[in-house]
Enzyme design. Structure first.
Site, PDB file in Angstrom:
ATOM      1  N   LEU A 114       6.020   3.849   6.396  1.00 28.62           N
ATOM      2  CA  LEU A 114       5.494   2.489   6.481  1.00 28.62           C
ATOM      3  C   LEU A 114       4.663   2.181   5.248  1.00 28.62           C
ATOM      4  O   LEU A 114       3.967   3.052   4.725  1.00 28.62           O
ATOM      5  CB  LEU A 114       4.605   2.308   7.722  1.00 28.62           C
ATOM      6  N   PHE A 145       8.780  -1.142   7.085  1.00 31.76           N
ATOM      7  CA  PHE A 145       9.113   0.223   7.489  1.00 31.76           C
ATOM      8  C   PHE A 145      10.493   0.606   6.969  1.00 31.76           C
ATOM      9  O   PHE A 145      11.344  -0.250   6.687  1.00 31.76           O
ATOM     10  CB  PHE A 145       9.080   0.364   9.019  1.00 31.76           C
ATOM     11  N   HIS A 172      14.448   4.392  -0.771  1.00 33.55           N
ATOM     12  CA  HIS A 172      15.317   3.609   0.098  1.00 33.55           C
ATOM     13  C   HIS A 172      16.753   3.829  -0.356  1.00 33.55           C
ATOM     14  O   HIS A 172      17.019   3.963  -1.562  1.00 33.55           O
ATOM     15  CB  HIS A 172      15.009   2.114   0.011  1.00 33.55           C
ATOM     16  N   CYS A 228       5.578   9.821  -0.377  1.00 34.13           N
ATOM     17  CA  CYS A 228       4.278   9.297   0.074  1.00 34.13           C
ATOM     18  C   CYS A 228       3.118  10.163  -0.414  1.00 34.13           C
ATOM     19  O   CYS A 228       2.031  10.147   0.175  1.00 34.13           O
ATOM     20  CB  CYS A 228       4.248   9.161   1.594  1.00 34.13           C
ATOM     21  N   GLY A 247       0.826  -1.189   0.000  1.00 38.77           N
ATOM     22  CA  GLY A 247       0.000   0.000   0.000  1.00 38.77           C
ATOM     23  C   GLY A 247       0.869   1.251   0.000  1.00 38.77           C
ATOM     24  O   GLY A 247       2.089   1.197   0.161  1.00 38.77           O
ATOM     25  N   GLY A 248       0.239   2.387  -0.177  1.00 42.80           N
ATOM     26  CA  GLY A 248       0.954   3.650  -0.111  1.00 42.80           C
ATOM     27  C   GLY A 248       1.434   4.139  -1.460  1.00 42.80           C
ATOM     28  O   GLY A 248       1.208   3.520  -2.499  1.00 42.80           O
ATOM     29  N   ASP A 249       2.117   5.271  -1.432  1.00 38.68           N
ATOM     30  CA  ASP A 249       2.551   5.950  -2.648  1.00 38.68           C
ATOM     31  C   ASP A 249       4.040   5.683  -2.871  1.00 38.68           C
ATOM     32  O   ASP A 249       4.515   4.566  -2.671  1.00 38.68           O
ATOM     33  CB  ASP A 249       2.248   7.447  -2.528  1.00 38.68           C
ATOM     34  N   ILE A 250       4.785   6.692  -3.255  1.00 37.92           N
ATOM     35  CA  ILE A 250       6.196   6.510  -3.591  1.00 37.92           C
ATOM     36  C   ILE A 250       7.084   6.817  -2.392  1.00 37.92           C
ATOM     37  O   ILE A 250       6.755   7.675  -1.558  1.00 37.92           O
ATOM     38  CB  ILE A 250       6.590   7.403  -4.790  1.00 37.92           C
TER      39      ILE A 250
END
Length: 269
Positions: free
Chosen positions: A196, A209, A128, A226, A122-125
């Site tokens: 996350l 995370f 890392h 995000c 889930g979530g956007d961009i």
């Protein structure tokens, strides 16, 4: 073998070697032991492939258990894992994310020695990279609590408690998953220190995370992190004014995760 237990006595680093109060799998039907694997620095794709393999293996156990229940056979305990690592520069886009939130084209990615992956969390961009502690729990939440919202709050709380050990006050912002500095309503400069994003299949989790420890924050300037346009990002190094060893942060994080999950974590030598 190193153990981290919710009921264990800890040494000065927060780690423990005595697994007191370990969960009896046969008695409870739950396996709350979590194998911790410190992977070091690794490319994103092989680490994702490892997550997918561990997820598939766990789901296969759950399928066999469902079949065994029909014959009255005892269930096979499902495994739990926590992968800890760093990645080279990489941007990942969640399934609900917007591609335009990546502000680099192929030429720009190459110039910054970065790669890009569309993934199934889930979530956007997000970004890392070196100096960032990434954690991928592959947990069967049926062993703990089948509640994805509670699980996200547990991950956040473990990060919050770990940062508190460094004298950094962190918390949550309503409606925004993750961990923030200057999180109180009306604060002048709220900034995210941990992102996350998870996937859950039949209560088995993957992804997790990303805690900015000594991260090069300039790389966040090439995305809309995000999907949030009006808030900054930060790192533990930036907040403290000094670098922090990632291994030390891992050692301080694990007992908090153990306590909050009610888990016994162990590392094979």
């Amino acid at each position: 073998m190193t153990m981290y237990s919710a009921c264990a006595s800890s040494d000065s680093t927060g780690t423990s070697s005595t697994p007191v109060g370990a969960v009896n799998v046969a008695a409870t039907g739950q396996n709350r032991r979590v194998e911790v694997r410190r992977l070091g620095v690794g490319e994103y794709q092989p680490t994702w492939d490892l997550q997918e393999q561990l997820l598939a293996d766990t789901l296969a156990v759950k399928t066999r258990n469902r079949q065994a229940a029909e014959t009255g056979a005892l269930p096979e305990p499902t495994p739990n894992y926590l992968l800890l690592c760093e990645h080279p520069h990489v941007y990942t886009l969640g399934k609900s994310g917007k591609p335009e939130h990546l502000l680099l084209d192929e030429v720009g990615l190459t110039a910054h020695a970065a790669t890009f992956h569309r993934i199934n969390r889930g979530g956007d961009i997000t970004y890392h990279g070196p100096g960032q502690l990434v954690g991928y729990p592959i947990l069967d939440l049926d062993n703990f609590f089948p509640d994805i919202h509670r699980y996200l709050r547990v991950l956040e709380e473990a990060i919050i408690l770990t940062l508190a050990e460094y004298g950094v006050r962190a918390g949550r912002i309503a409606g925004l998953t993750g961990v923030w500095i200057d999180f109180e309503e009306g604060a002048a400069n709220p900034r995210k220190i941990c992102a996350l994003g998870v996937k859950c299949s039949r209560w088995v989790t993957m992804h997790g995370f990303a805690l900015n420890v000594n991260t090069n924050l300039a790389y966040f300037g090439h995305i809309v992190p995000c999907g949030i346009t009006d808030k900054a990002v930060t790192s533990l190094e930036q907040e403290l004014g000094r670098p922090v060893p990632l291994a030390e942060v891992q050692d301080r994080l694990l007992p908090h995760l153990s306590q909050l999950l009610g888990a016994e974590m162990y590392e094979n030598s």
